[in-house]
Scaffold this active site. Structure first.
Site, mmCIF file in Angstrom:
data_model
loop_
_atom_site.group_PDB
_atom_site.id
_atom_site.type_symbol
_atom_site.label_atom_id
_atom_site.label_comp_id
_atom_site.label_asym_id
_atom_site.label_seq_id
_atom_site.Cartn_x
_atom_site.Cartn_y
_atom_site.Cartn_z
ATOM 1 C CG HIS A 154 2.030 -0.499 -6.081
ATOM 2 N ND1 HIS A 154 2.023 -0.400 -4.703
ATOM 3 C CD2 HIS A 154 2.516 0.678 -6.529
ATOM 4 C CE1 HIS A 154 2.467 0.795 -4.343
ATOM 5 N NE2 HIS A 154 2.777 1.470 -5.437
ATOM 6 C CG ASP A 362 -1.536 -10.434 -4.920
ATOM 7 O OD1 ASP A 362 -1.457 -9.242 -5.280
ATOM 8 O OD2 ASP A 362 -2.391 -10.856 -4.120
HETATM 9 P P1 ADQ Z 1 -4.331 -5.133 -3.978
HETATM 10 O O1 ADQ Z 1 -4.507 -5.969 -5.198
HETATM 11 O O2 ADQ Z 1 -5.484 -4.316 -3.598
HETATM 12 O O3 ADQ Z 1 -3.053 -4.197 -4.080
HETATM 13 P P2 ADQ Z 1 -3.369 -6.328 -1.357
HETATM 14 O O4 ADQ Z 1 -1.913 -6.173 -1.295
HETATM 15 O O5 ADQ Z 1 -3.828 -7.637 -0.803
HETATM 16 O O6 ADQ Z 1 -3.983 -6.246 -2.828
HETATM 17 O O7 ADQ Z 1 -4.029 -5.171 -0.527
HETATM 18 C C1 ADQ Z 1 -5.393 -5.161 -0.268
HETATM 19 C C2 ADQ Z 1 -5.670 -4.213 0.895
HETATM 20 O O8 ADQ Z 1 -7.087 -4.027 0.945
HETATM 21 C C3 ADQ Z 1 -5.239 -4.769 2.235
HETATM 22 O O9 ADQ Z 1 -4.694 -3.743 3.003
HETATM 23 C C4 ADQ Z 1 -6.531 -5.303 2.845
HETATM 24 O O10 ADQ Z 1 -6.612 -5.197 4.237
HETATM 25 C C5 ADQ Z 1 -7.571 -4.399 2.212
HETATM 26 N N1 ADQ Z 1 -8.827 -5.141 2.052
HETATM 27 C C6 ADQ Z 1 -9.030 -6.274 1.376
HETATM 28 N N2 ADQ Z 1 -10.307 -6.695 1.524
HETATM 29 C C7 ADQ Z 1 -10.919 -5.806 2.309
HETATM 30 C C8 ADQ Z 1 -12.231 -5.663 2.860
HETATM 31 N N3 ADQ Z 1 -13.198 -6.548 2.645
HETATM 32 N N4 ADQ Z 1 -12.497 -4.597 3.621
HETATM 33 C C9 ADQ Z 1 -11.526 -3.693 3.852
HETATM 34 N N5 ADQ Z 1 -10.284 -3.775 3.401
HETATM 35 C C10 ADQ Z 1 -9.974 -4.800 2.639
HETATM 36 C C11 ADQ Z 1 -2.013 -3.932 -5.049
HETATM 37 C C12 ADQ Z 1 -1.309 -5.163 -5.623
HETATM 38 C C13 ADQ Z 1 -0.747 -6.005 -4.496
HETATM 39 C C14 ADQ Z 1 0.186 -5.158 -3.629
HETATM 40 C C15 ADQ Z 1 -0.480 -3.852 -3.214
HETATM 41 C C16 ADQ Z 1 0.511 -2.898 -2.517
HETATM 42 O O11 ADQ Z 1 -2.208 -5.940 -6.422
HETATM 43 O O12 ADQ Z 1 -0.047 -7.143 -5.007
HETATM 44 O O13 ADQ Z 1 0.535 -5.896 -2.460
HETATM 45 O O14 ADQ Z 1 -1.007 -3.166 -4.348
HETATM 46 O O15 ADQ Z 1 1.630 -2.666 -3.300
#
Ligand code: ADQ
Length: 456
Positions: A154, A362
């Site tokens: 991921h 990311d």
């Molecule tokens: P993350 O590093 O967690 O995931 P991301 O892909 O942006 O990063 O996902 C974050 C999730 O958390 C999103 O669904 C978002 O809506 C939710 N989120 C963020 N802030 C929030 C808040 N304040 N309240 C509630 N929800 C919140 C890891 C990898 C990424 C990859 C994903 C999936 O680091 O690069 O995209 O896995 O593979």
């Protein structure tokens, strides 16, 4: 396809955890084929770990294990999150290479493999997730499993020069080549991995994803993860979304909202983003008093020192920007260190004129895709996206920026705020089409199809 056997650090054993991208995808895959989901229970125990917890929900069996304190520390807090996470996000400077943490990391991989192997049956396919289990393929093979094993990373896979900073890089790479299918988020990640194998072990990239290395053939491809696109579009017009939008609307008082939503993590480029916001108000005075920036950043991994330092840094930066630019009736940069319900987030995305997704690195970044799906088609906002997010390969119609170039990011925010409706609609339509076409269902089919046609 036979049963699917998923392995990930955290499972969706708790139904409320099935809202996130990965959890939704794995849960849907497991319920469609029947299967087992292995992972950590979330509990840390003193002394020895007992038998795993085994329970069934619908047609999915969960097998979860506790961690000892030493495992939680060496495997999770140290090797996974203070070695692999920083190195794979190109932050070798933040990595802490301890003497024994790798052994603990390997030990947890081996112990969980030991729970999995006796429960496998012919016809099963194993699907391992993420950087916690890079050695899992090796331990499953050593345990005697010869069937297909897929792996999906991921987070980014770094360039070979960076990967080689890991003292255990060879051991890890050899273990990764025990998987039958290796999935990466982007073509860049995939090509970094293949370049490492070609340069160090004379691997041959045979085309169509096939790589010959260490006397066998494996498959490595990019499978960019998607979201539940339709579901998110619906969430954005739900009652909960509208209520959240109304609440923030009262605070905005007619100002334009520029929004950021990220886990509080150093990979997300938050200090650089805050600096760009300072430069926006500095160099583009027309934005003063009429633009309000809100950053939502729930703290994560707060037991890890680098994350505590980041929090202090953000508190200082936000304080300085508000001190320098704020006025009696205007807070230029608001930052909320808490979580929101996914429907509430969708409501905030919908009224945000601009969304800032500017990580330094990311794997994918799902926020970018969620923002696109939450927009009002008649009046869509503008996505500003870092070239270093995996999502940039698909979402080229966003305004793409280098997050280190903070003046340019400020200028791009201004450009986004000024963008005519016609251009906003044209860009958004293309973005929406790709997020819908390559959604979470597309992703899992693409991966599992390759796994089921594997030659193993
Ligand atoms: P993350 O590093 O967690 O995931 P991301 O892909 O942006 O990063 O996902 C974050 C999730 O958390 C999103 O669904 C978002 O809506 C939710 N989120 C963020 N802030 C929030 C808040 N304040 N309240 C509630 N929800 C919140 C890891 C990898 C990424 C990859 C994903 C999936 O680091 O690069 O995209 O896995 O593979």
């Amino acid at each position: 396809m036979g049963r699917l056997i998923a392995i990930s650090n955290r499972t969706a054993a708790d139904a409320s955890a099935r809202a996130g991208g990965l959890a939704v995808a794995v849960w849907e895959s497991l319920t469609s084929t029947g299967g087992i989901w292995f992972g950590w229970s979330g509990n840390i125990v003193e002394g020895e770990v007992g038998e795993p917890d085994v329970f069934t929900d619908e047609n999915v069996e969960f097998v979860t294990t506790d961690f000892t304190e030493a495992e939680h520390d060496g495997f999770y807090l140290q090797y996974a999150n203070r070695v692999i996470w920083p190195v794979f996000h190109y932050r070798v400077d933040l990595a802490h290479f301890g003497n024994t943490d790798f052994d603990t990391y390997a030990g947890v991989n081996e112990r969980i493999a030991g729970l999995v192997v006796p429960r496998l049956k012919e016809g099963d396919s194993v699907w391992v997730h993420d950087y916690h289990f890079l050695l899992m393929g090796d331990f499953l093979r050593r345990g005697g499993w010869q069937g297909p094993i897929g792996f999906f990373l991921h987070i980014p896979f770094p360039s070979p020069e960076i990967f080689q900073a890991l003292p255990e890089h060879e051991r890890i790479a050899r273990a990764m080549c025990e998987f039958s299918v290796l999935g990466f988020q982007s073509k860049t990640d995939r090509s970094n991995f293949v370049r490492y194998l070609v340069e160090n072990y004379d691997a041959v990239d045979e085309g169509d994803g096939w790589i010959a290395v260490f006397g066998r053939k494996i498959r490595a491809n990019a499978y960019p993860i998607g979201i539940d696109a339709e579901g998110f579009a619906k969430a954005a017009v739900s009652e909960r979304a509208t209520t959240a939008a109304t609440r923030i609307g009262r605070f905005l008082g007619g100002r334009n909202l520029v929004l950021g939503v990220d886990r509080m993590d150093y990979s997300k480029g938050l200090p650089q983003r805050f600096e760009a916001v300072g430069k926006l108000f500095d160099h583009f005075p027309a934005t003063r008093g009429v633009v309000s920036v809100t950053q939502i950043a729930p703290p994560s991994r707060s037991k890890v020192e680098e994350y505590r330092d980041l929090r202090i840094q953000l508190d200082e930066l936000a304080g300085r920007i508000n001190g320098d630019y704020g006025d009696l009736d205007w807070i230029p940069l608001r930052y909320l260190a808490r979580s929101y319900d996914r429907r509430e987030l969708a409501g905030l995305y919908r009224i945000a004129r601009v969304c800032l997704v500017t990580p330094l690195r990311d794997g994918m970044n799902l926020v970018a895709k969620e923002y696109v799906m939450a927009q009002n088609p008649e009046d869509p906002g503008v996505l500003i996206l870092s070239e270093f997010a995996g999502a940039a390969e698909q979402l080229s119609e966003a305004l793409i920026v280098n997050p280190h170039d903070t003046y340019k990011v400020a200028e791009t925010i201004y450009q986004a705020l000024e963008m005519p409706l016609e251009e906003r609609k044209a860009r958004w339509t293309k973005l929406r089409d790709i997020v819908v076409a390559q959604d979470i269902t597309w992703w899992r089919h693409k991966f599992l199809d390759d796994l089921s046609t594997d030659l193993t």
